[in-house]
Design a protein around this motif. Sequence first.
Motif, PDB file in Angstrom:
ATOM      1  N   ALA A  76       0.827  -1.220   0.000  1.00 49.09           N
ATOM      2  CA  ALA A  76       0.000   0.000   0.000  1.00 49.09           C
ATOM      3  C   ALA A  76       0.854   1.261   0.000  1.00 49.09           C
ATOM      4  O   ALA A  76       0.457   2.289  -0.558  1.00 49.09           O
ATOM      5  CB  ALA A  76      -0.914  -0.013   1.222  1.00 49.09           C
ATOM      6  N   ASN A  85      -4.691   7.902   6.168  1.00 48.68           N
ATOM      7  CA  ASN A  85      -6.151   7.736   6.114  1.00 48.68           C
ATOM      8  C   ASN A  85      -6.715   7.845   4.711  1.00 48.68           C
ATOM      9  O   ASN A  85      -7.884   7.502   4.477  1.00 48.68           O
ATOM     10  CB  ASN A  85      -6.824   8.762   7.031  1.00 48.68           C
ATOM     11  CG  ASN A  85      -6.654   8.417   8.503  1.00 48.68           C
ATOM     12  OD1 ASN A  85      -6.721   7.247   8.872  1.00 48.68           O
ATOM     13  ND2 ASN A  85      -6.413   9.415   9.334  1.00 48.68           N
ATOM     14  N   ASN A  86      -5.893   8.328   3.778  1.00 46.81           N
ATOM     15  CA  ASN A  86      -6.343   8.429   2.390  1.00 46.81           C
ATOM     16  C   ASN A  86      -5.864   7.268   1.528  1.00 46.81           C
ATOM     17  O   ASN A  86      -5.871   7.352   0.307  1.00 46.81           O
ATOM     18  CB  ASN A  86      -5.901   9.760   1.792  1.00 46.81           C
ATOM     19  CG  ASN A  86      -6.826  10.897   2.186  1.00 46.81           C
ATOM     20  OD1 ASN A  86      -7.886  11.074   1.609  1.00 46.81           O
ATOM     21  ND2 ASN A  86      -6.440  11.643   3.215  1.00 46.81           N
ATOM     22  N   THR A  87      -5.435   6.183   2.181  1.00 45.10           N
ATOM     23  CA  THR A  87      -5.108   4.952   1.459  1.00 45.10           C
ATOM     24  C   THR A  87      -6.250   3.960   1.667  1.00 45.10           C
ATOM     25  O   THR A  87      -7.126   4.166   2.514  1.00 45.10           O
ATOM     26  CB  THR A  87      -3.799   4.331   1.994  1.00 45.10           C
ATOM     27  OG1 THR A  87      -3.990   3.937   3.358  1.00 45.10           O
ATOM     28  CG2 THR A  87      -2.648   5.325   1.900  1.00 45.10           C
ATOM     29  N   ASN A  88      -6.211   2.885   0.920  1.00 43.43           N
ATOM     30  CA  ASN A  88      -7.254   1.856   1.050  1.00 43.43           C
ATOM     31  C   ASN A  88      -6.806   0.689   1.923  1.00 43.43           C
ATOM     32  O   ASN A  88      -7.443  -0.367   1.919  1.00 43.43           O
ATOM     33  CB  ASN A  88      -7.649   1.329  -0.338  1.00 43.43           C
ATOM     34  CG  ASN A  88      -8.314   2.400  -1.167  1.00 43.43           C
ATOM     35  OD1 ASN A  88      -9.102   3.187  -0.646  1.00 43.43           O
ATOM     36  ND2 ASN A  88      -7.998   2.446  -2.453  1.00 43.43           N
ATOM     37  N   CYS A  89      -5.732   0.881   2.673  1.00 38.91           N
ATOM     38  CA  CYS A  89      -5.158  -0.218   3.467  1.00 38.91           C
ATOM     39  C   CYS A  89      -5.619  -0.109   4.919  1.00 38.91           C
ATOM     40  O   CYS A  89      -5.316   0.881   5.602  1.00 38.91           O
ATOM     41  CB  CYS A  89      -3.635  -0.167   3.387  1.00 38.91           C
ATOM     42  SG  CYS A  89      -2.807  -1.441   4.361  1.00 38.91           S
ATOM     43  N   SER A  90      -6.318  -1.121   5.410  1.00 42.22           N
ATOM     44  CA  SER A  90      -6.822  -1.090   6.797  1.00 42.22           C
ATOM     45  C   SER A  90      -5.681  -1.118   7.804  1.00 42.22           C
ATOM     46  O   SER A  90      -5.795  -0.528   8.883  1.00 42.22           O
ATOM     47  CB  SER A  90      -7.764  -2.272   7.032  1.00 42.22           C
ATOM     48  OG  SER A  90      -7.087  -3.501   6.819  1.00 42.22           O
ATOM     49  N   LYS A 112      -4.461   2.330   8.292  1.00 38.19           N
ATOM     50  CA  LYS A 112      -5.422   3.103   9.092  1.00 38.19           C
ATOM     51  C   LYS A 112      -5.301   2.739  10.571  1.00 38.19           C
ATOM     52  O   LYS A 112      -5.494   3.594  11.446  1.00 38.19           O
ATOM     53  CB  LYS A 112      -6.837   2.872   8.571  1.00 38.19           C
ATOM     54  CG  LYS A 112      -7.063   3.546   7.207  1.00 38.19           C
ATOM     55  CD  LYS A 112      -8.441   3.289   6.656  1.00 38.19           C
ATOM     56  CE  LYS A 112      -8.603   3.984   5.296  1.00 38.19           C
ATOM     57  NZ  LYS A 112      -9.904   3.708   4.667  1.00 38.19           N
TER      58      LYS A 112
END
Length: 803
Positions: A333, A386-391, A394
């Motif tokens: 990510a 927070n603007n990535t798609n990786c939990s 986050k």
Amino acid sequence: MNFMNKKNMILDHTPMIKQYLSIKSNYCDIFLLYRMGDFYELFYEDAIRISKLLNLTLTKRGYSLGSEVPMAGIPVSSLNYYLKKIIDLRESVAICEQNGIKKSSSGLIDRKVVKVITPGTAVEDFLLEEDKDNLLGSIYYKNKKFGYAILNLCSGSFCISEHLSCESFISEIHRTNPEELLVPENFSNSTVILNRKGIRYKSLREFDFKYACKQLEIQFGFESILNLKEKNLDLAIRASGCLLSYAKSIQCFYLPHIKSISVRCDNDYIYMSDVTRKHLEIFLNVSGKKEHTLLSILDHTSTSMGSRLLKQWLSSPIKDTSVIKNRHAVIKALKTVFFLLKPLLKKIGDLERIISRIYLKTACPRDLILMRVALNQFSKINFILNNTNCSCLKDISYSIKEFNSIKELLERSIKDFPSSTIQEGNVIEDRYNSELDNWRSIKEGTCNYIKSFEIKERNDLNISSLKIRYNKIIGYYIQISKRHFGLVPDHYILRQTLKNFKRYSTQKLIEYEYNIINAREKVLEIEKKLYNEIFDFIFPHLESLQKSSFSLSKLDVLNNLSERACTLNYVCPIIHNKYGILLSNGRHPVVETILRTPFIPNSVHLSKEQNTLIITGPNMGGKSTYMRQIALIVIMAWIGSFVPASYAKIGYFDKIFTRIGSADNVANGKSTFMTEMVEMSYILRNANKYSLILIDEIGRGTSINDGLSLAWACMEFFVKKIKSMTLLSTHYFALTDFKNNFSNVKNVYFDALEYNKKVSFMYSLKEGSYRKSYGLAVAELADFPSSVIEMAKKKFQELSSSE
């Protein structure tokens, strides 16, 4: 002189030596730096020893008890420079300062030890290496078992373990490499502490079990000690009790940042001995230097705390597949944002150590400035995560709090360019506190008066060289040169006569001096009070800051590994808990960065059906590089890194063993061959089917029949009994016959081409075996004298004919 045996003789010494010996008797085994004006002095054995260690001039200070007193000194202005040298030598010091106000009945200035610094408890920035954990260790040994405790005072991490064998414990000592090691006074296992510096022998009562339990209960609470007792970690408890007590006594302070105690279980990590780490050149190359190592290739971290964490991962690859898969997901990510995070992470600095110094109330003003800079990056970092798609990213963001109240306080309270210590003042920002501002204006006003007074007196007396200066002995004074003595007015008060000058004062100057000193002391008093209030404000947030700091160091490592994967063309390995390894076009991560020509990749497939490779081929053909790259790729994969290959599927590994190269151990009376045999013995006794074993030659230090017999027996043991994943590089061609007897053995070789009596190494792995070694060609490459080469070729032909 022996301080402990001669305490009763102290009373017969001169008053100064009497005071020194009285203080020194409490610090017998460490250096005492005894303040005398502008120097820290050392006497007797301390002086003799430190003069040799630091190349200081050994002098003498008169006589006491009828004997000369050896003396060596360190300038106060150079204290930090010499402290660093002393700590690097794994020695300890007690710093004894003079009071300067209160005097004893003998007329001596009172003195007392204000600080003790030891290698394992140092927290000051200038005493530490940025990329290395500073650790304090403690051992307790009983019934051939070892209890071990290790403390990182700079981060607050505290870990204990127990070891059932000497080999396992020595490996752990080498892995952690504590700067200081506490051992019981009766500790007799010389193998463990051989050639180690920083050993501190402690009395047996300091390892008492009840005492240790009490120490741990005070630090961590009753439930923690109950949990340790249930796990039957009695030896580790004893070791940790001594360690905690020692650390508190040195710091003279409760250790509030040590919040929890963890138990290290070897089964959670891939085992590697110190020999394996050296052979694979993970941290140091064969010359003992840091360049051209796996760490040097992978460590492009932005912070020193990230660098230290990466080192921890590399020294102990974890076996937990879920942790590794999470790391791989984060690295993947981060590939699109690592370049955005890198400059922000660089501004975080060594927040981990700054937090510890705030806990211990030893943080300097510069630490607070660096913390202010770091806190300003938190919101920017969280915005990117927070603007990535990786939990997983986050989750990291969630653990990085923003501490706006601390940030705002530090921005208002601390000057942008403060003094190096609070004792010097000029730390608290203007307009932060009205009382401080008021006293500062009084101080500055009186200082301005001194300047205008100097100009007025110079003009009134027509003495152009008149100066007003200050020193600690006589305070402010008016200095007049010899040729102007006749112009001195009657109301001038003589304070000091020098060869070419006289120094005077006046009633007005004395009054203003009182105001200046009073204002200066008041300003410093208020600054210190406000500085401590800042600490008190931050203190309740420190535990949360500590967690945020650890998350940032982990983010730094993963962000760094993401950048490395992109820059060096690494792929994400498939990790599973089954037996075996499959690598397509694997590359050596270090060698490929050094070569000026393209690296030639090679593949490997080890499975239950085919778990052993016997590798033949010429010297310098690539055998050793090939074996090492497989081990390094396994290590990289199990720390969560991407790996240098076009495809990688890597199974479960329990241990990695190596037997590479030849070296003797003269200090322990072991020849090259004996060292080889000891290493092989350890592998034979400790390997299992999930071990990766790399053997680069075996049995070459004795006769051909002896060596071949040993090599054959070892390989048969690996193939039939242990069933480990084994790679053997050999020039004993007879070993290739194993393939005929065991279906799980495969022969492979590295090829070479001959043209016009020259040899070209192909570095490409092929199936089969190869008889030629090309030792003479390698000798030519090493620039042997031509006459020696010719003689060798002639002898080679004779031997070949006789065969």
